[in-house]
Design an enzyme around this catalytic site. Structure first.
Site, PDB file in Angstrom:
ATOM      1  N   GLY A 239      -4.116  -1.970  -0.987  1.00 27.11           N
ATOM      2  CA  GLY A 239      -3.214  -1.657  -2.087  1.00 27.11           C
ATOM      3  C   GLY A 239      -2.954  -0.167  -2.209  1.00 27.11           C
ATOM      4  O   GLY A 239      -3.552   0.644  -1.488  1.00 27.11           O
TER       5      GLY A 239
ATOM      6  N   GLN B 101     -12.642   0.737  -0.822  1.00 27.11           N
ATOM      7  CA  GLN B 101     -12.939   1.856  -1.717  1.00 27.11           C
ATOM      8  C   GLN B 101     -13.509   1.363  -3.055  1.00 27.11           C
ATOM      9  O   GLN B 101     -14.426   1.978  -3.611  1.00 27.11           O
ATOM     10  CB  GLN B 101     -11.673   2.677  -1.934  1.00 27.11           C
TER      11      GLN B 101
ATOM     12  N   CYS C  56      -9.384  -1.712   2.940  1.00 24.20           N
ATOM     13  CA  CYS C  56      -8.636  -0.541   2.486  1.00 24.20           C
ATOM     14  C   CYS C  56      -8.949  -0.193   1.025  1.00 24.20           C
ATOM     15  O   CYS C  56     -10.032   0.295   0.741  1.00 24.20           O
ATOM     16  CB  CYS C  56      -7.141  -0.760   2.732  1.00 24.20           C
ATOM     17  N   LEU C  57      -8.039  -0.446   0.088  1.00 21.26           N
ATOM     18  CA  LEU C  57      -8.325  -0.168  -1.318  1.00 21.26           C
ATOM     19  C   LEU C  57      -9.511  -1.007  -1.791  1.00 21.26           C
ATOM     20  O   LEU C  57     -10.346  -0.537  -2.573  1.00 21.26           O
ATOM     21  CB  LEU C  57      -7.087  -0.454  -2.177  1.00 21.26           C
TER      22      LEU C  57
ATOM     23  N   GLU D 150      -5.640  -7.031  10.029  1.00 21.96           N
ATOM     24  CA  GLU D 150      -4.597  -8.051  10.177  1.00 21.96           C
ATOM     25  C   GLU D 150      -3.485  -7.611  11.123  1.00 21.96           C
ATOM     26  O   GLU D 150      -2.651  -8.420  11.523  1.00 21.96           O
ATOM     27  CB  GLU D 150      -4.008  -8.415   8.813  1.00 21.96           C
TER      28      GLU D 150
ATOM     29  N   SER E 153       0.819  -1.214   0.000  1.00 24.71           N
ATOM     30  CA  SER E 153       0.000   0.000   0.000  1.00 24.71           C
ATOM     31  C   SER E 153       0.854   1.265   0.000  1.00 24.71           C
ATOM     32  O   SER E 153       0.367   2.344  -0.338  1.00 24.71           O
ATOM     33  CB  SER E 153      -0.933   0.014   1.212  1.00 24.71           C
TER      34      SER E 153
ATOM     35  N   HIS F 278      -6.832  -1.804   8.705  1.00 20.69           N
ATOM     36  CA  HIS F 278      -6.143  -3.081   8.518  1.00 20.69           C
ATOM     37  C   HIS F 278      -6.324  -4.002   9.731  1.00 20.69           C
ATOM     38  O   HIS F 278      -5.535  -3.948  10.683  1.00 20.69           O
ATOM     39  CB  HIS F 278      -4.650  -2.841   8.276  1.00 20.69           C
TER      40      HIS F 278
END
Length: 369
Positions: free
Chosen positions: A230, A262, A258-259, A346, A52, A344
């Protein structure tokens, strides 16, 4: 090497502002990218290898970087993804039993330019006030005019497609092939610890390139679908958006981070925008609007989902909210088996407050079978 006189270096921002430092070790050169900062106290190796961050010059706000070395098991991709490192104090010596190398060696092995002895407090304050922007770090301190010309040619992150730069070229498998569940994951910059977190929940994963079609993913007959984190702007990712639309249309289990979050928003007709300076760190407060609980989260993004459009969408629910600026931190579809988060879970690096989201994904898969 650390006792040698180190070369002067500069950070030149797109608006002409200059900050000064010293090159780490004997490394010389020039590197371009968008300057951003991360507020994490630890986890620098995971941060540097996070896809990312591709194409970004990383400013670490923690005063000491490198003091616990590096470990080959603590990487999130196959190589360093940041464009360059900017820090205050760089530790050439390290002290940790689990370390197998110094950070200096790790950076040299990846041919990365790093600058230390920078007033990072002043630099971060400047970015917070003026926004993330393109910059150049260089040991060519006597050639500022030429650096300015080259910097002017660097494309802006807004509208920049970068997933293709970090995605796998060919599909690959992760986990136990005898696991109970199968998940097809779209790699638009996936982190290894996301794969670990999904796989340890009795899941076998097939990871596909950024431009894979729904037919390619569905031919594997997975039980669920995942869109990864990403770099870059989600708007140009037309293939990923088309994939998300097909999965949603068929009401198949879908989880995005995240990406990927979106991309799911755009697939639902909700726009995204480039943030002033983004969220990057392992201490970001998020409120789960469904449970009312707070979470301390790991975040890394420079784009966000339009909150007004998300809240007015008839089939979307804003499930999580960032407590610092009230941006959208999570979405769920009301009539489809689909949810996503902007941060995130994780936790690599970061807290484990949000790991329940992977369990939620598996529960959604179980309900759909």
């Amino acid at each position: 090497m650390k006792y040698q006189k180190r070369q002067n270096a500069i950070i030149l921002l797109a608006d002409g502002t200059i900050f000064y430092g010293k090159a780490v070790g004997n490394k010389q050169g020039t590197s371009f990218g968008e300057v951003c900062f991360n507020t994490g106290m630890t986890g620098y190796q995971e941060i540097f290898t996070d896809p990312s961050y591709y194409g970004q010059l990383m400013v670490t706000t923690n005063a000491h970087i490198g003091n616990y070395g590096t470990n080959a098991d603590e990487i999130e991709s196959d190589s360093i993804k940041i464009a360059g490192l900017i820090c205050k104090n760089f530790s050439y010596d390290y002290s940790r039993d689990a370390a197998d190398s110094s950070l200096e060696t790790f950076l040299n092995d990846n041919n990365l330019l790093a600058i230390s002895d920078v007033d990072t407090r002043a630099l971060v304050s400047y970015i917070r006030d003026n926004g993330a922007m393109n910059a150049v770090i260089s040991t060519d301190v006597d050639n500022v005019d030429e650096l300015k010309k080259q910097l002017a040619e660097v494309p802006n992150m807004n509208g920049l497609e970068l997933a293709s730069k970090v995605s796998t070229d060919e599909p690959y498998y992760f986990g136990d092939e005898n696991a109970t569940y199968k998940v097809a994951a779209l790699d638009i910059g996936i982190k290894k610890n996301i794969l670990r977190n999904i796989a340890k929940r009795d899941v076998y994963i097939k990871v596909f390139p950024y431009n894979a079609t729904f037919e390619e993913l569905s031919n594997w007959n997975p039980d669920g679908y995942f869109l990864s984190n990403g770099p870059g702007d989600p708007e140009p990712l037309k293939e990923a958006q088309a994939l998300a639309k097909e999965i949603i249309k068929r009401d198949l289990p879908l989880f995005g981070i995240c990406l990927g979050h979106q991309v799911i928003a755009i697939a639902n007709g909700v726009s995204t925008y480039k943030m002033h300076h983004g969220h990057r760190g392992i201490n970001h407060p998020v409120k789960n609007l469904v449970t009312g609980k707070g979470e301390i989260t790991s975040q890394n993004h420079g784009f966000a989902v339009n909150r007004e459009e998300a809240e007015s969408h008839p089939d979307l629910e804003v499930t999580h909210m960032h407590l610092n600026d009230h941006t959208v931190a999570g979405l769920a579809m009301k009539s489809k088996n689909c949810f996503s988060v902007q941060y995130h879970p994780e936790a690599s690096p970061g807290p484990h407050d949000s790991s329940y989201l992977f369990d939620q994904f598996i529960e959604n898969i179980k309900k759909s079978k």
